[in-house]
Design a protein around this motif. Structure first.
Motif, PDB file in Angstrom:
ATOM      1  N   TYR A  47      42.053  48.707 -23.788  1.00  0.00           N
ATOM      2  CA  TYR A  47      42.247  49.059 -22.385  1.00  0.00           C
ATOM      3  C   TYR A  47      42.321  50.564 -22.138  1.00  0.00           C
ATOM      4  CZ  TYR A  47      43.075  44.130 -21.482  1.00  0.00           C
ATOM      5  OH  TYR A  47      42.914  42.772 -21.364  1.00  0.00           O
ATOM      6  N   GLY A  48      42.280  51.368 -23.191  1.00  0.00           N
ATOM      7  CA  GLY A  48      42.342  52.815 -23.035  1.00  0.00           C
ATOM      8  C   GLY A  48      41.003  53.402 -22.651  1.00  0.00           C
ATOM      9  N   VAL A  49      40.545  53.108 -21.442  1.00  0.00           N
ATOM     10  CA  VAL A  49      39.260  53.618 -20.947  1.00  0.00           C
ATOM     11  C   VAL A  49      39.524  54.626 -19.831  1.00  0.00           C
ATOM     12  CG1 VAL A  49      38.138  51.429 -21.508  1.00  0.00           C
ATOM     13  CG2 VAL A  49      38.947  51.837 -19.176  1.00  0.00           C
ATOM     14  N   SER A  50      38.529  55.434 -19.546  1.00  0.00           N
ATOM     15  CA  SER A  50      38.648  56.472 -18.518  1.00  0.00           C
ATOM     16  C   SER A  50      39.180  55.900 -17.211  1.00  0.00           C
ATOM     17  CB  SER A  50      37.279  57.110 -18.273  1.00  0.00           C
ATOM     18  OG  SER A  50      36.785  57.700 -19.446  1.00  0.00           O
ATOM     19  N   GLY A  51      40.213  56.544 -16.674  1.00  0.00           N
ATOM     20  CA  GLY A  51      40.778  56.136 -15.399  1.00  0.00           C
ATOM     21  C   GLY A  51      41.855  55.082 -15.484  1.00  0.00           C
ATOM     22  N   ASN A  52      42.073  54.508 -16.667  1.00  0.00           N
ATOM     23  CA  ASN A  52      43.027  53.411 -16.783  1.00  0.00           C
ATOM     24  C   ASN A  52      44.343  53.843 -17.431  1.00  0.00           C
ATOM     25  OD1 ASN A  52      43.680  50.656 -16.337  1.00  0.00           O
ATOM     26  ND2 ASN A  52      43.317  50.203 -18.491  1.00  0.00           N
ATOM     27  N   PHE A  53      44.585  55.135 -17.508  1.00  0.00           N
ATOM     28  CA  PHE A  53      45.816  55.603 -18.154  1.00  0.00           C
ATOM     29  C   PHE A  53      47.084  55.064 -17.479  1.00  0.00           C
ATOM     30  CE2 PHE A  53      49.248  58.632 -19.012  1.00  0.00           C
ATOM     31  CZ  PHE A  53      49.243  58.619 -20.400  1.00  0.00           C
ATOM     32  N   PRO A  54      47.163  55.009 -16.133  1.00  0.00           N
ATOM     33  CA  PRO A  54      48.385  54.470 -15.509  1.00  0.00           C
ATOM     34  C   PRO A  54      48.714  53.050 -15.969  1.00  0.00           C
ATOM     35  CG  PRO A  54      47.082  55.629 -13.875  1.00  0.00           C
ATOM     36  CD  PRO A  54      46.230  55.543 -15.109  1.00  0.00           C
ATOM     37  N   SER A  55      47.706  52.219 -16.178  1.00  0.00           N
ATOM     38  CA  SER A  55      47.947  50.833 -16.585  1.00  0.00           C
ATOM     39  C   SER A  55      48.478  50.748 -18.015  1.00  0.00           C
ATOM     40  CB  SER A  55      46.664  50.000 -16.458  1.00  0.00           C
ATOM     41  OG  SER A  55      46.308  49.824 -15.111  1.00  0.00           O
ATOM     42  N   ILE A  56      47.871  51.523 -18.927  1.00  0.00           N
ATOM     43  CA  ILE A  56      48.330  51.450 -20.317  1.00  0.00           C
ATOM     44  C   ILE A  56      49.685  52.144 -20.475  1.00  0.00           C
ATOM     45  CG2 ILE A  56      46.024  51.182 -21.266  1.00  0.00           C
ATOM     46  CD1 ILE A  56      46.035  54.120 -22.025  1.00  0.00           C
ATOM     47  N   LYS A  57      49.934  53.159 -19.656  1.00  0.00           N
ATOM     48  CA  LYS A  57      51.247  53.813 -19.684  1.00  0.00           C
ATOM     49  C   LYS A  57      52.327  52.834 -19.199  1.00  0.00           C
ATOM     50  CE  LYS A  57      53.811  57.827 -18.005  1.00  0.00           C
ATOM     51  NZ  LYS A  57      53.767  59.040 -17.123  1.00  0.00           N
ATOM     52  N   ARG A  58      52.020  52.078 -18.161  1.00  0.00           N
ATOM     53  CA  ARG A  58      52.963  51.081 -17.642  1.00  0.00           C
ATOM     54  C   ARG A  58      53.204  49.989 -18.678  1.00  0.00           C
ATOM     55  NH1 ARG A  58      51.949  46.597 -13.374  1.00  0.00           N
ATOM     56  NH2 ARG A  58      54.063  45.923 -12.886  1.00  0.00           N
ATOM     57  N   TYR A  59      52.143  49.584 -19.375  1.00  0.00           N
ATOM     58  CA  TYR A  59      52.290  48.580 -20.434  1.00  0.00           C
ATOM     59  C   TYR A  59      53.234  49.087 -21.518  1.00  0.00           C
ATOM     60  CZ  TYR A  59      51.036  45.269 -24.128  1.00  0.00           C
ATOM     61  OH  TYR A  59      51.079  44.316 -25.118  1.00  0.00           O
ATOM     62  N   TYR A  60      53.069  50.342 -21.920  1.00  0.00           N
ATOM     63  CA  TYR A  60      53.929  50.939 -22.948  1.00  0.00           C
ATOM     64  C   TYR A  60      55.382  50.983 -22.468  1.00  0.00           C
ATOM     65  CZ  TYR A  60      55.895  54.461 -26.088  1.00  0.00           C
ATOM     66  OH  TYR A  60      56.685  55.132 -26.987  1.00  0.00           O
ATOM     67  N   SER A  61      55.585  51.379 -21.200  1.00  0.00           N
ATOM     68  CA  SER A  61      56.935  51.471 -20.647  1.00  0.00           C
ATOM     69  C   SER A  61      57.621  50.110 -20.624  1.00  0.00           C
ATOM     70  CB  SER A  61      56.867  52.061 -19.239  1.00  0.00           C
ATOM     71  OG  SER A  61      58.144  52.101 -18.642  1.00  0.00           O
ATOM     72  N   LEU A  62      56.890  49.087 -20.187  1.00  0.00           N
ATOM     73  CA  LEU A  62      57.464  47.739 -20.156  1.00  0.00           C
ATOM     74  C   LEU A  62      57.704  47.205 -21.563  1.00  0.00           C
ATOM     75  CD1 LEU A  62      55.383  46.140 -17.248  1.00  0.00           C
ATOM     76  CD2 LEU A  62      57.787  46.801 -17.213  1.00  0.00           C
ATOM     77  N   ALA A  63      56.830  47.565 -22.498  1.00  0.00           N
ATOM     78  CA  ALA A  63      57.019  47.148 -23.891  1.00  0.00           C
ATOM     79  C   ALA A  63      58.328  47.715 -24.439  1.00  0.00           C
ATOM     80  CB  ALA A  63      55.835  47.604 -24.745  1.00  0.00           C
ATOM     81  N   LEU A  64      58.620  48.984 -24.152  1.00  0.00           N
ATOM     82  CA  LEU A  64      59.873  49.591 -24.605  1.00  0.00           C
ATOM     83  C   LEU A  64      61.085  48.889 -23.991  1.00  0.00           C
ATOM     84  CD1 LEU A  64      59.364  53.473 -24.686  1.00  0.00           C
ATOM     85  CD2 LEU A  64      59.388  51.851 -26.578  1.00  0.00           C
ATOM     86  N   LYS A  65      60.992  48.552 -22.704  1.00  0.00           N
ATOM     87  CA  LYS A  65      62.099  47.857 -22.039  1.00  0.00           C
ATOM     88  C   LYS A  65      62.346  46.491 -22.673  1.00  0.00           C
ATOM     89  CE  LYS A  65      61.670  50.108 -17.524  1.00  0.00           C
ATOM     90  NZ  LYS A  65      61.385  49.913 -16.083  1.00  0.00           N
ATOM     91  N   MET A  66      61.266  45.795 -23.021  1.00  0.00           N
ATOM     92  CA  MET A  66      61.420  44.478 -23.647  1.00  0.00           C
ATOM     93  C   MET A  66      61.975  44.607 -25.059  1.00  0.00           C
ATOM     94  SD  MET A  66      58.131  42.270 -22.305  1.00  0.00           S
ATOM     95  CE  MET A  66      56.892  43.493 -22.752  1.00  0.00           C
ATOM     96  N   VAL A  67      61.543  45.628 -25.792  1.00  0.00           N
ATOM     97  CA  VAL A  67      62.082  45.870 -27.135  1.00  0.00           C
ATOM     98  C   VAL A  67      63.568  46.136 -27.055  1.00  0.00           C
ATOM     99  CG1 VAL A  67      62.099  47.520 -29.046  1.00  0.00           C
ATOM    100  CG2 VAL A  67      59.924  46.683 -28.153  1.00  0.00           C
ATOM    101  N   HIS A  68      63.969  46.998 -26.122  1.00  0.00           N
ATOM    102  CA  HIS A  68      65.386  47.309 -25.937  1.00  0.00           C
ATOM    103  C   HIS A  68      66.185  46.060 -25.565  1.00  0.00           C
ATOM    104  CE1 HIS A  68      68.849  48.852 -23.471  1.00  0.00           C
ATOM    105  NE2 HIS A  68      68.991  49.565 -24.572  1.00  0.00           N
ATOM    106  N   LYS A  69      65.621  45.254 -24.702  1.00  0.00           N
ATOM    107  CA  LYS A  69      66.300  44.027 -24.246  1.00  0.00           C
ATOM    108  C   LYS A  69      66.533  43.061 -25.397  1.00  0.00           C
ATOM    109  CE  LYS A  69      65.219  39.864 -21.576  1.00  0.00           C
ATOM    110  NZ  LYS A  69      64.222  39.228 -20.662  1.00  0.00           N
ATOM    111  N   TRP A  70      65.497  42.779 -26.178  1.00  0.00           N
ATOM    112  CA  TRP A  70      65.621  41.755 -27.215  1.00  0.00           C
ATOM    113  C   TRP A  70      66.343  42.252 -28.460  1.00  0.00           C
ATOM    114  CZ3 TRP A  70      65.611  37.277 -25.408  1.00  0.00           C
ATOM    115  CH2 TRP A  70      64.759  36.912 -24.359  1.00  0.00           C
ATOM    116  N   LEU A  71      66.316  43.568 -28.696  1.00  0.00           N
ATOM    117  CA  LEU A  71      67.127  44.105 -29.801  1.00  0.00           C
ATOM    118  C   LEU A  71      68.611  43.951 -29.500  1.00  0.00           C
ATOM    119  CD1 LEU A  71      65.282  47.404 -30.827  1.00  0.00           C
ATOM    120  CD2 LEU A  71      65.564  45.325 -32.196  1.00  0.00           C
TER     121      LEU A  71
END
Length: 294
Positions: free
Chosen positions: A229-253
């Motif tokens: 998904y790291g294609v030109s113009g799609n940085f906001p989407s992959i950045k949001r995915y990374y941010s939500l991934a961190l929140k889920m990691v923090h939650k389940w840890l």
């Protein structure tokens, strides 16, 4: 982006993998394969069936989904049913520009003129019917798209048309210099599915093995997501995915036991020792020269 595309033909083959005609598929295979033993094995594979609720279901049509051979056979089938037919027949009967883009059973046609697009849809219905396949009437459509779409939509007081293809929502956009470009972002349906999938996996894995072991898998999952998904113009989407991934990691840890054991500061310290892949653009689609055609 450099071609005179003004319309899109979006089509969906109804139950493609379940309705591939075995006899026609074998005919296509015989065009290039002269080994009768290999053809015999493929026939056995197609007729093997599958187990459903401890019952053997025989298959007279279709390719077994989930099998490593099915995508290959499906591509061979559509190569002759769609690809070569489009090149040899459709393009010779269309007055304007047209092009087919296909991946597995997903495809779109890029067309210059609307009347050509309508002709292609009619021809597609007839072509697939000939080979025992049908297009989904609710998911097959012709719509305007391209360099004039934003202006036309504003003049007609409507939303600009977009379409989803291979996990991306494609839309008409502009470069910083005002030139037309095709914008892409992760399709919302696909984004939600990927987040849900990661959340379920984190919930299941957190107590099964030590963190250091599943952390490597998490790194691979993020790396794979950004690579696709790291294609030109799609940085906001992959950045949001990374941010939500961190929140889920923090939650389940913090749900490994009754006592919370991982604050955000501890998590960031852990990330300095065992970093996760950062969101970044892996594929630059905007290196084309501006050869604009009206």
């Amino acid at each position: 982006m450099s071609k005179p595309v003004n319309h899109i033909v979006e089509a969906d083959i109804k139950g493609f993998f379940d309705n591939v005609n075995h006899n026609m598929l074998i005919e296509f295979l015989n065009i290039r394969i002269k080994d009768s033993s290999l053809i015999f094995l493929i026939k056995r594979f197609l007729k093997a069936g599958y187990i459903d609720d401890n019952l053997l279901i025989k298959t007279d049509v279709g390719t077994p989904q989930g099998s490593i051979l099915s995508p290959l056979l499906a591509n061979i089938f559509l190569h002759y049913v769609l690809d070569t037919w489009f090149e040899k027949e459709v393009k010779t009967h269309i007055r304007g520009y047209c092009e087919l883009v296909r991946y597995a059973d997903d495809f779109v046609c890029l067309v210059q003129y609307k009347d050509d697009a309508n002709k292609i849809v009619s021809a597609l219905y007839k072509r697939f019917n000939k080979y025992g396949l049908t297009l989904h009437p609710d998911k097959t459509r012709v719509f305007s798209f391209g360099r004039f779409e934003r202006g036309n939509s504003q003049n007609q007081n409507r939303k600009a048309n977009t379409f989803d293809f291979l996990g991306f929502t494609h839309f008409s956009d502009k470069t910083r210099k005002g030139y037309f470009k095709v914008g892409r972002k992760t399709a919302m349906k696909k984004f939600r599915a990927k987040i849900k999938e990661l959340n379920i996996w984190l919930k299941q894995i957190r107590n099964l093995v030590p963190t250091k072991e599943w952390w490597k898998i998490l790194q691979a999952k993020l790396r794979g997501h950004f690579q696709y998904y790291g294609v030109s113009g799609n940085f906001p989407s992959i950045k949001r995915y990374y941010s939500l991934a961190l929140k889920m990691v923090h939650k389940w840890l913090n749900r490994r036991s009754q006592k919370k054991s991982m604050s955000w500061s501890k998590l960031y310290n852990y990330l300095t020792l065992y970093p996760l892949p950062q969101p970044s653009i892996k594929h630059n689609f905007y290196t084309l020269s501006h050869e604009f055609v009206s």
